[in-house]
Design an enzyme around this catalytic site. Structure first.
Site, mmCIF file in Angstrom:
data_model
loop_
_atom_site.group_PDB
_atom_site.id
_atom_site.type_symbol
_atom_site.label_atom_id
_atom_site.label_comp_id
_atom_site.label_asym_id
_atom_site.label_seq_id
_atom_site.Cartn_x
_atom_site.Cartn_y
_atom_site.Cartn_z
ATOM 1 N N HIS A 135 0.836 -1.205 0.000
ATOM 2 C CA HIS A 135 0.000 0.000 0.000
ATOM 3 C C HIS A 135 0.870 1.253 0.000
ATOM 4 O O HIS A 135 1.992 1.235 0.479
ATOM 5 C CB HIS A 135 -0.873 0.046 1.262
ATOM 6 C CG HIS A 135 -2.075 -0.833 1.204
ATOM 7 N ND1 HIS A 135 -3.343 -0.384 1.476
ATOM 8 C CD2 HIS A 135 -2.211 -2.151 0.900
ATOM 9 C CE1 HIS A 135 -4.205 -1.376 1.358
ATOM 10 N NE2 HIS A 135 -3.531 -2.460 1.012
ATOM 11 N N GLU A 170 -7.070 -1.273 -5.206
ATOM 12 C CA GLU A 170 -7.982 -0.422 -4.445
ATOM 13 C C GLU A 170 -7.710 1.031 -4.794
ATOM 14 O O GLU A 170 -6.548 1.454 -4.921
ATOM 15 C CB GLU A 170 -7.782 -0.642 -2.941
ATOM 16 C CG GLU A 170 -8.128 -2.046 -2.477
ATOM 17 C CD GLU A 170 -7.750 -2.275 -1.020
ATOM 18 O OE1 GLU A 170 -6.719 -1.729 -0.577
ATOM 19 O OE2 GLU A 170 -8.482 -2.995 -0.330
#
Length: 318
Positions: free
Chosen positions: A38, A105
């Protein structure tokens, strides 16, 4: 013998501290480790997000564990870059590295400024990226023009064995579709009936390789403290994939999770001060057919969890 691994949460812990944590986990008896890739945490309270690929080199070099990473080729990363990075780690640490390429995402991918595609487009983009990565790992010079564009790319360091491409799938549909390309499956803890459906969708459509489960859990010496840790650190992560995948920043996650309570938390996180209860949950997952469990204690202080589970949980699962 099941593999019981440690999940290294970059979004919650600084990379230097996390490197120490994974070394402690190895010393305590955990068999393997994984992390996710991330650039944005899910909450300002989590407050970290080290670069997984840099960290993986250090973690592989300073432990003997096998490692995996959940990543997303296609937008933030060109698939040739993922092929290059993964091949290098696999060459340096043969047989000890796998990657789980997913559709991504918005919270991580929006940084490119490109539009965030619908799920069906993201899925097609992922499958094109997987094809590119496999061809590059096979030593081909690749040109590809579709949802991703590749021009005369070649990776010169050829891994042997090649790193496994494990499909991250939460839904039945994603698991079914992944069976066509994946070397294995990884999902996250849900209700046992749903997990059984996800596994069946993968296996019944020809899915090969291992089945792994990332288990979100909260433990503390008291039930009250276990709940408090879970709500503080993981209440932003209780939403279904179609919601979580589209939120853009940690601020958005914090806003929508403001009123999440204990009942909702317990649907996504195994919360208990009783290590025996955690053993029961984990054994149930193994009985469903999972080969590997990666334990993610959702708190930021990992050492007490590592020590408690090494003493009271891992021996019972073996």
């Amino acid at each position: 013998m099941p593999v019981i691994g440690f999940h290294a949460s970059h979004e919650q812990i600084s990379p230097a501290r996390l490197l120490t944590d994974v070394q402690l986990a190895e010393a305590a008896g955990f068999d393997a480790a994984m992390c996710s890739d991330h650039i944005e945490p899910w909450s300002a309270r989590q407050g970290h997000s080290g670069f997984a690929w840099s960290w993986l080199g250090a973690a592989l070099a300073s432990t003997a564990l096998r490692f995996g990473v959940v990543t997303a080729p296609g937008q933030r990363y060109h698939p040739a870059i993922i092929a290059h990075a993964s091949a290098t780690l696999a060459v340096m640490f043969p047989g000890r590295f796998w990657l789980a390429p997913g559709s991504g995402e918005n919270s991580n991918e929006h940084i490119t400024g490109d539009a965030w595609p619908s799920k069906d487009v993201r899925q097609q983009r992922l499958e094109e990226s997987v094809e590119v990565i496999r061809r590059l790992h096979d030593g081909e010079e690749v040109t590809h023009r579709g949802l991703v564009t590749v021009e005369h790319a070649r990776v010169w360091e050829m891994p042997e064995p090649k790193p496994e491409l494990i499909a991250p799938a939460i839904s039945v549909d994603t698991a079914r579709r992944a069976a066509a390309w994946a070397d294995g499956l990884i999902t996250v803890n849900q209700q046992p009936a749903q997990l059984k459906k996800v596994l069946a969708a993968y296996r019944n459509n020809g899915g090969r390789g291992k089945a792994a489960l990332q288990v979100h859990l909260s433990w503390a010496p008291s039930e009250e403290a276990a709940v408090e840790i879970g709500l503080d650190q993981w209440r932003t992560n209780v939403f279904p994939p179609h919601v979580a995948a589209d939120l853009a920043t940690a601020k958005h996650f914090d806003a929508v999770s403001e009123h999440v309570g204990e009942d909702q938390l317990r649907q996504a996180v195994n919360v208990s001060a009783d290590t025996g209860r955690h053993v029961e949950w984990l054994q149930e997952y193994l009985d469903l057919g999972f080969d590997e469990l990666y334990l993610h204690f959702v708190g930021q202080e990992q050492e007490p969890f590592i020590n408690a589970f090494a003493e009271k949980v891992l021996p019972q699962l073996r």
